[in-house]
Design a protein around this motif. Sequence first.
Motif, PDB file in Angstrom:
ATOM      1  N   PHE A 136       0.840  -1.200   0.000  1.00 32.62           N
ATOM      2  CA  PHE A 136       0.000   0.000   0.000  1.00 32.62           C
ATOM      3  C   PHE A 136       0.873   1.247   0.000  1.00 32.62           C
ATOM      4  O   PHE A 136       0.615   2.199  -0.751  1.00 32.62           O
ATOM      5  N   GLU A 137       1.928   1.254   0.834  1.00 28.63           N
ATOM      6  CA  GLU A 137       2.827   2.400   0.892  1.00 28.63           C
ATOM      7  C   GLU A 137       3.537   2.612  -0.441  1.00 28.63           C
ATOM      8  O   GLU A 137       3.703   3.742  -0.892  1.00 28.63           O
ATOM      9  N   LYS A 138       3.936   1.534  -1.070  1.00 26.88           N
ATOM     10  CA  LYS A 138       4.591   1.622  -2.383  1.00 26.88           C
ATOM     11  C   LYS A 138       3.653   2.266  -3.407  1.00 26.88           C
ATOM     12  O   LYS A 138       4.100   2.986  -4.297  1.00 26.88           O
ATOM     13  N   GLY A 139       2.364   2.031  -3.275  1.00 32.70           N
ATOM     14  CA  GLY A 139       1.377   2.636  -4.159  1.00 32.70           C
ATOM     15  C   GLY A 139       0.981   4.045  -3.756  1.00 32.70           C
ATOM     16  O   GLY A 139       0.147   4.665  -4.392  1.00 32.70           O
ATOM     17  N   GLY A 140       1.589   4.540  -2.658  1.00 31.97           N
ATOM     18  CA  GLY A 140       1.306   5.905  -2.227  1.00 31.97           C
ATOM     19  C   GLY A 140       0.146   6.036  -1.269  1.00 31.97           C
ATOM     20  O   GLY A 140      -0.455   7.102  -1.158  1.00 31.97           O
ATOM     21  N   TYR A 141      -0.184   4.955  -0.546  1.00 29.30           N
ATOM     22  CA  TYR A 141      -1.305   4.980   0.386  1.00 29.30           C
ATOM     23  C   TYR A 141      -0.840   4.703   1.806  1.00 29.30           C
ATOM     24  O   TYR A 141       0.105   3.957   2.035  1.00 29.30           O
ATOM     25  N   SER A 142      -1.549   5.272   2.752  1.00 25.07           N
ATOM     26  CA  SER A 142      -1.366   4.995   4.166  1.00 25.07           C
ATOM     27  C   SER A 142      -2.576   4.173   4.608  1.00 25.07           C
ATOM     28  O   SER A 142      -3.710   4.543   4.328  1.00 25.07           O
ATOM     29  N   ILE A 143      -2.323   3.086   5.292  1.00 26.57           N
ATOM     30  CA  ILE A 143      -3.418   2.189   5.683  1.00 26.57           C
ATOM     31  C   ILE A 143      -3.208   1.756   7.138  1.00 26.57           C
ATOM     32  O   ILE A 143      -2.075   1.562   7.574  1.00 26.57           O
ATOM     33  N   SER A 144      -4.267   1.615   7.877  1.00 27.69           N
ATOM     34  CA  SER A 144      -4.167   1.238   9.291  1.00 27.69           C
ATOM     35  C   SER A 144      -3.984  -0.275   9.432  1.00 27.69           C
ATOM     36  O   SER A 144      -4.364  -1.051   8.556  1.00 27.69           O
ATOM     37  N   PHE A 145      -3.410  -0.676  10.584  1.00 28.47           N
ATOM     38  CA  PHE A 145      -3.273  -2.101  10.872  1.00 28.47           C
ATOM     39  C   PHE A 145      -4.640  -2.767  10.962  1.00 28.47           C
ATOM     40  O   PHE A 145      -4.809  -3.913  10.575  1.00 28.47           O
ATOM     41  N   ASP A 146      -5.628  -2.020  11.476  1.00 28.75           N
ATOM     42  CA  ASP A 146      -6.989  -2.564  11.573  1.00 28.75           C
ATOM     43  C   ASP A 146      -7.520  -2.934  10.195  1.00 28.75           C
ATOM     44  O   ASP A 146      -8.118  -3.991  10.013  1.00 28.75           O
ATOM     45  N   CYS A 147      -7.289  -2.075   9.236  1.00 28.60           N
ATOM     46  CA  CYS A 147      -7.741  -2.347   7.869  1.00 28.60           C
ATOM     47  C   CYS A 147      -6.998  -3.552   7.280  1.00 28.60           C
ATOM     48  O   CYS A 147      -7.599  -4.393   6.614  1.00 28.60           O
ATOM     49  N   VAL A 148      -5.711  -3.638   7.545  1.00 22.00           N
ATOM     50  CA  VAL A 148      -4.924  -4.781   7.059  1.00 22.00           C
ATOM     51  C   VAL A 148      -5.483  -6.078   7.640  1.00 22.00           C
ATOM     52  O   VAL A 148      -5.635  -7.075   6.932  1.00 22.00           O
ATOM     53  N   ARG A 149      -5.817  -6.063   8.900  1.00 18.72           N
ATOM     54  CA  ARG A 149      -6.381  -7.262   9.539  1.00 18.72           C
ATOM     55  C   ARG A 149      -7.740  -7.625   8.945  1.00 18.72           C
ATOM     56  O   ARG A 149      -8.075  -8.798   8.810  1.00 18.72           O
ATOM     57  N   LYS A 150      -8.532  -6.615   8.576  1.00 13.85           N
ATOM     58  CA  LYS A 150      -9.812  -6.884   7.905  1.00 13.85           C
ATOM     59  C   LYS A 150      -9.582  -7.559   6.560  1.00 13.85           C
ATOM     60  O   LYS A 150     -10.308  -8.481   6.190  1.00 13.85           O
ATOM     61  N   ILE A 151      -8.584  -7.100   5.828  1.00  8.91           N
ATOM     62  CA  ILE A 151      -8.257  -7.720   4.537  1.00  8.91           C
ATOM     63  C   ILE A 151      -7.862  -9.176   4.736  1.00  8.91           C
ATOM     64  O   ILE A 151      -8.304 -10.060   4.009  1.00  8.91           O
ATOM     65  N   ILE A 152      -7.036  -9.437   5.744  1.00 12.36           N
ATOM     66  CA  ILE A 152      -6.596 -10.811   6.025  1.00 12.36           C
ATOM     67  C   ILE A 152      -7.786 -11.684   6.405  1.00 12.36           C
ATOM     68  O   ILE A 152      -7.923 -12.802   5.915  1.00 12.36           O
ATOM     69  N   ARG A 153      -8.668 -11.179   7.268  1.00 12.83           N
ATOM     70  CA  ARG A 153      -9.851 -11.953   7.648  1.00 12.83           C
ATOM     71  C   ARG A 153     -10.746 -12.224   6.445  1.00 12.83           C
ATOM     72  O   ARG A 153     -11.314 -13.304   6.310  1.00 12.83           O
ATOM     73  N   LEU A 154     -10.870 -11.239   5.571  1.00 17.12           N
ATOM     74  CA  LEU A 154     -11.677 -11.401   4.365  1.00 17.12           C
ATOM     75  C   LEU A 154     -11.146 -12.540   3.497  1.00 17.12           C
ATOM     76  O   LEU A 154     -11.907 -13.274   2.884  1.00 17.12           O
TER      77      LEU A 154
END
Length: 80
Positions: A37-55
């Motif tokens: 996400f950072e490489k693409g120029g985005y800032s993302i929270s750990f909570d959001c990352v965990r949601k992606i993993i759960r998904l």
Amino acid sequence: MLSMVQDKKRAFYKMGCIMALEPIKQDNYEKFILGWFEKGGYSISFDCVRKIIRLGEGGDVQCSAALPYCLGGCHRIKSD
């Protein structure tokens, strides 16, 4: 899947080496996702990352399927 490469009657018989992969540790996976996400120029929270993993538990996740879960916690980094 193994039957594709182990059965003499199948098209991919002995096509290559069989490798067993260990599960990826969640903290390593979280860092991997954050990095992309950072490489693409985005800032993302750990909570959001965990949601992606759960998904994605139990299968692959398409980016388009994960995006709605991130919009609230993902912000474009301003470039100078």
